[in-house]
Design a protein around this motif. Sequence first.
Motif, PDB file in Angstrom:
ATOM      1  N   ASP A   1      33.963 -35.829 102.326  1.00  0.00           N
ATOM      2  CA  ASP A   1      32.721 -35.046 102.304  1.00  0.00           C
ATOM      3  C   ASP A   1      31.969 -35.151 103.630  1.00  0.00           C
TER       4      ASP A   1
ATOM      5  N   GLU B   1      28.222 -34.147 103.713  1.00  0.00           N
ATOM      6  CA  GLU B   1      27.334 -35.161 103.174  1.00  0.00           C
ATOM      7  C   GLU B   1      27.166 -36.311 104.159  1.00  0.00           C
TER       8      GLU B   1
ATOM      9  N   THR C   1      30.609 -42.171 101.444  1.00  0.00           N
ATOM     10  CA  THR C   1      30.636 -40.925 100.688  1.00  0.00           C
ATOM     11  C   THR C   1      31.867 -40.941  99.782  1.00  0.00           C
TER      12      THR C   1
END
Length: 335
Positions: free
Chosen positions: A296, A299, A325
């Motif tokens: 991710d 993120e 993450t």
Amino acid sequence: MGVTLKQIADLAGVHKSTVDKVIHNRPGVSDARRQQIKKLLEEYGYESNPLAKALNYQKKKMTVAVVVPTVDAMPTLRKGMELVQQDFNSFNIEVVYYKIPFEAAEQVPCLEKLPHEGIAGAVVLPIEVPEVARAMKKLMEQNIPVVAINSDLQTEPYMCYVGQDMVQAGRVSARMMGLLLPRGGKLAVISSNNMRAVKQREHSFRESVSMLCPHVDVCAFMDIVEKPEHAYQQTIAFLQQHPDVQALVITCGCVPDICRAVRDAGRDLTILCYERYDEIAQLVKKGEIACTISGDLREQGRLAMRLLFEKLIYEREPEKKVYYTSNEILLKENI
């Protein structure tokens, strides 16, 4: 005018972060030092006023730096960072993205010049060499907080780290490769040396594959230079040397260039890689990549920038040193 947090820190002979830990009752400070700082806070009548500081930043300009080498992950990381800029658009904050080659000789001087350019804080994807670690440590010593992103260092010359759990990702990829090659087969690993995260994935995969799927034979290994044409040419030569290889695990970047080499060599290989950016997603959809393990990236960018902004604006220390993450297994059916 009231005493500042920095003045209290100077009186106690400690860093501002130590005083902040005492104010917010966080661990990491000895009892004797904690009592000394509490006494100074009471004696000088210190009152933390993060709201006043935040309002002040709405008036004056603050500049933060993003020092990420030219890597495939950068566009996705930047999308996450820009989400935070939107959240803080009422503040006068400029984010400067430094575009540098994937070379320590370029990253070190870039980091060293940040204090002279009035940078208040930085997000850095560090190349794994001592010179980069020293440059990051020097920034921290000059009260310029640094968040490491995507790949960390063996030392910790930063405020905190945000990235994929590389050890877990290596184990997941070993399990997946066992499922992708149920009857076994010869497998090669393509990696690189410039980033600790890449080596962590590689080591975790190689340790796990023998335990989780002993029917898979890791028969070859290659480190590449993470530059598109270098990666392509190295892979072409590697495939010529290993005509019996049936599968690849790519722990580094330049995945599209490696896949192009596989395609041009006329090989039909089971390929597993990491991360999800647009080029990888397209290759998974086309079936050229069987599986990717995503950490991710967006993120990572969002969280790293938010932690830095909260430190600079509100003097809020991260609650943890490491933020992982989530790892996600992506196949053609769910990418």
